[in-house]
Design a protein around this motif. Sequence first.
Motif, PDB file in Angstrom:
ATOM      1  N   UNK A 198      -5.731  -6.245 -23.341  1.00 20.92           N
ATOM      2  CA  UNK A 198      -5.107  -5.059 -22.784  1.00 20.92           C
ATOM      3  C   UNK A 198      -3.676  -4.896 -23.230  1.00 20.92           C
ATOM      4  N   UNK A 199      -2.963  -4.039 -22.516  1.00 22.43           N
ATOM      5  CA  UNK A 199      -1.569  -3.734 -22.825  1.00 22.43           C
ATOM      6  C   UNK A 199      -0.664  -4.334 -21.765  1.00 22.43           C
ATOM      7  N   UNK A 200       0.371  -5.022 -22.219  1.00 24.44           N
ATOM      8  CA  UNK A 200       1.318  -5.698 -21.327  1.00 24.44           C
ATOM      9  C   UNK A 200       2.190  -4.646 -20.623  1.00 24.44           C
ATOM     10  N   UNK A 201       2.250  -4.741 -19.305  1.00 24.41           N
ATOM     11  CA  UNK A 201       3.011  -3.760 -18.528  1.00 24.41           C
ATOM     12  C   UNK A 201       4.170  -4.359 -17.731  1.00 24.41           C
ATOM     13  N   UNK A 202       4.163  -5.656 -17.434  1.00 20.39           N
ATOM     14  CA  UNK A 202       5.244  -6.236 -16.640  1.00 20.39           C
ATOM     15  C   UNK A 202       4.952  -7.681 -16.288  1.00 20.39           C
ATOM     16  N   UNK A 203       5.660  -8.194 -15.302  1.00 25.77           N
ATOM     17  CA  UNK A 203       5.467  -9.586 -14.924  1.00 25.77           C
ATOM     18  C   UNK A 203       6.104  -9.901 -13.598  1.00 25.77           C
ATOM     19  N   UNK A 204       5.812 -11.103 -13.097  1.00 24.45           N
ATOM     20  CA  UNK A 204       6.357 -11.580 -11.822  1.00 24.45           C
ATOM     21  C   UNK A 204       7.125 -12.870 -12.070  1.00 24.45           C
ATOM     22  N   UNK A 205       8.246 -13.003 -11.396  1.00 24.42           N
ATOM     23  CA  UNK A 205       9.080 -14.195 -11.518  1.00 24.42           C
ATOM     24  C   UNK A 205      10.445 -13.913 -10.942  1.00 24.42           C
ATOM     25  N   UNK A 206      11.452 -14.568 -11.480  1.00 27.81           N
ATOM     26  CA  UNK A 206      12.812 -14.287 -11.054  1.00 27.81           C
ATOM     27  C   UNK A 206      13.355 -13.126 -11.879  1.00 27.81           C
ATOM     28  N   UNK A 207      14.606 -12.776 -11.637  1.00 23.30           N
ATOM     29  CA  UNK A 207      15.198 -11.666 -12.373  1.00 23.30           C
ATOM     30  C   UNK A 207      15.314 -11.979 -13.861  1.00 23.30           C
ATOM     31  N   UNK A 208      15.330 -13.272 -14.221  1.00 18.02           N
ATOM     32  CA  UNK A 208      15.585 -13.659 -15.607  1.00 18.02           C
ATOM     33  C   UNK A 208      14.362 -14.172 -16.356  1.00 18.02           C
ATOM     34  N   UNK A 209      13.348 -14.685 -15.639  1.00 21.03           N
ATOM     35  CA  UNK A 209      12.210 -15.275 -16.327  1.00 21.03           C
ATOM     36  C   UNK A 209      10.908 -14.927 -15.616  1.00 21.03           C
ATOM     37  N   UNK A 210       9.836 -14.938 -16.388  1.00 19.74           N
ATOM     38  CA  UNK A 210       8.532 -14.498 -15.898  1.00 19.74           C
ATOM     39  C   UNK A 210       7.561 -15.673 -15.799  1.00 19.74           C
ATOM     40  N   UNK A 211       6.874 -15.773 -14.657  1.00 24.04           N
ATOM     41  CA  UNK A 211       5.842 -16.794 -14.482  1.00 24.04           C
ATOM     42  C   UNK A 211       4.456 -16.259 -14.830  1.00 24.04           C
ATOM     43  N   UNK A 212       4.174 -15.037 -14.383  1.00 24.71           N
ATOM     44  CA  UNK A 212       2.879 -14.409 -14.613  1.00 24.71           C
ATOM     45  C   UNK A 212       3.111 -13.059 -15.279  1.00 24.71           C
TER      46      UNK A 212
END
Length: 581
Positions: free
Chosen positions: A540-554
Motif C-alpha cells: 500500500x501507500x505510506x500515510x503516517x506513523x505512531x511514536x514520539x514527535x521525533x521518531x516512529x515505532x509503527x
Amino acid sequence: MLCLDLLYNPNISSAPLFCFLPPPQSSSLHNYQRFITVEVSIRTVRGPHASPTTNLDPLASLSSTLYQLKNLGTEDDIPSAALCVYKSGSAWPVRTGPEAQRIIREARGVHGHPIQPVWLELGQRVYKLLDEMGVRWTSIDPLAFAEAGKKSFSPLLLWIGVVPGSLQYKLANTAAEAVTKLISDAGFSGVEIGFRESIVTPSLAGPKMLSFDPFKDPISEFTKPFTPTLGLSIAPLNSPHYEGTGALTVGVLLLTCAHVARPPPDHCNPAPVNKTSNNPREYIIALGHSGYISALQSMMGAIGDLHHLNKDWQDILDRLGEAQEDESETTTQKREEHLNLAKKAWWKTEKINEFHTDVSKLWNLPNDRIIGEVVHFEPIAASVGPQKLPEDWALIALHENKFEWDKFKGNVVYIGGNLSSAEYGKIMFPTDDERTNYAYPKDGLLQVRGVIQLDDIYNPKHLDVNGEQCLLVVKNGLTTGTTIGRALGMESFTRVYKESKIEKTSIEFGVLSYGSTKGPFSAAGDSGSIVLDRNGDILGMLTGGAGTANRTDVTYVTPYAYLDKAIKKYFPDSSLYEAVA
C-alpha cells in the motif's frame, strides 16, 4: 508513488504513483525495561537520558503488584524511546548478575492467532471501551515482542498509544483490567495490555527529469532525487500566480497522499480541482525547498569527504616516495593502490562538482522543478466505507515535456542506497533454499508487479530468519531512504486529537521496523511512499506513523487493494503502469 492505466478525464483531479492512461475517448524500553515482579509496569522517570536508578512508585500499596524499572528508557526496544506507562501480564525475562548484559527486545507482527478472524470487530469494541473510560488513546497495535534475533517470547500484546502526559497509573490499571475482561469474555485469554505515550502524525518548465541508471551513472546516489524512480520527492508549488504552459500527458498519473498534494492547512480544503481564475492550477514540483537544499548539501558533503580522503592517500604516497628499481613488490602494489584511489576520488569529485553546478543553475527555482499538476484530490477523511479505512490520496497528471519517455522505467522502487545487495538478499530471502534461486533486482530497481491481497497480509506465505510467519516489506522514502519492515498481521486503530477533541479515528495496517538495530521503518517526510513485498507486489501507500514527535515505532499504510477501488470510482479503466522491460 505508483503508476496506473487510466481513461483520462480532464475534468477530474489526481495524485503520485505512476499510472498509465489510454488515449481519451473524447475531449471531455534502549533503556530496556527490567521488571522485578509481575502484573504492571510503570516508568517513573521520563526522558531517554534519565538516570538508570530504581524508583518506587508511591502507588505500590495498591492490590496490583508494580514492576520497578531499571535502566530507564526504551531506545533499544522501540525506535522512538517512547515513555512506557504500564504493562499487564507476566514479567519479561532478564539477565541477572553484576556483569549481566541487558536483553535487547524488538516488536514483531503476530500471524495466525485465534483472535485474528474477529479482531477487526473486537478491536473496535476495545477502543470504544477506552473512550468510555476516558483514556485518550492514539493507536492500538496488536503485536508481540522478541529478543533480538530470536523467536517471539511474549503473548499477543495490545500496544496502546496514549496522549503524552494524559494517563495516570490508576486509570491505566483499571483500563487494562477492563480491556482484558472484554477480550476474555470474547473467548481469548493470555492477551497482555501495554500503554505507551505516543502520537499519530502524517509523514508529510525547466529541465527534464533525469533518467536513472545506477549501472552507468558513477554518482547515482546524487542524481536519484532528480529522477522519476519511485521514491521521487515531491511538494506543492507555493507560487499561486504562476501559470505554466506545460502540456499534460495523455495517460500517466502519479498517486500520492492528499496531505502531500495539499499540505496543512490546505489539505482541509475539500474544494474540487477546477482550473479557473478563482481556483488556479495546483502545480507539483520535484523536491520541495528542504529536499532541494538537502540534495545540494549531500553533494558538497561528499566532495569534502573525498578531499580529506585524498589528503590521507597523498600523505601515504609522499611517504612511499618515487618508485625505486630495488623496492619490494609490496611497496609497489601499495603505491599503485593509492594512486588508483586518488585518481578515482579526483574523478568522482569532478563529476559531483559538474552535477552540482548544473543543478544549481537549472533546478534552482521551484518553477524549474514543476513536473505536473493535481487532477484529482480526495478530501481527507477517516473510517471510510465498510473497511473504515482512511481516505488520503490524490492524483497528479505529469507534464509531457518533463520526462524522457523512451527511458521511463515506470513503477520501479530503488532498493539500493542504505542496503547492500548481500544484506537485502539475506534479510528478504532468509533461508538457504530461497537464496539459491534469488537474484538481486537489476541495478537495485525492484519492479512493481501486482497487489498483495488481504489474506496474504493476515497469513503471509514467507518465513523470517527465525522461522516465524512474516510479511517482509520494503520502501524508499524521502527521509529514511530504503528500509525493510515487518507488516502486522492484524489491523491497527489510530486516533488523532485536535484541541482536546477527537478529530478522526481510522483503521490502518501497520508496519514495524525490521529489528532493533535497523532504526524506524519511516519518518516524517516519507508519506506517499509505496510499500512492496520482496516480489514487487504492493502492500500500500505510506500515510503516517505512531511514536514520539521525533521518531516512529509503527508506520501506517493504506492497502493498495482499497486505493485501487477508490480510484476506479473516478477512473474506471485505470490499472498499474505496465512493467518496463
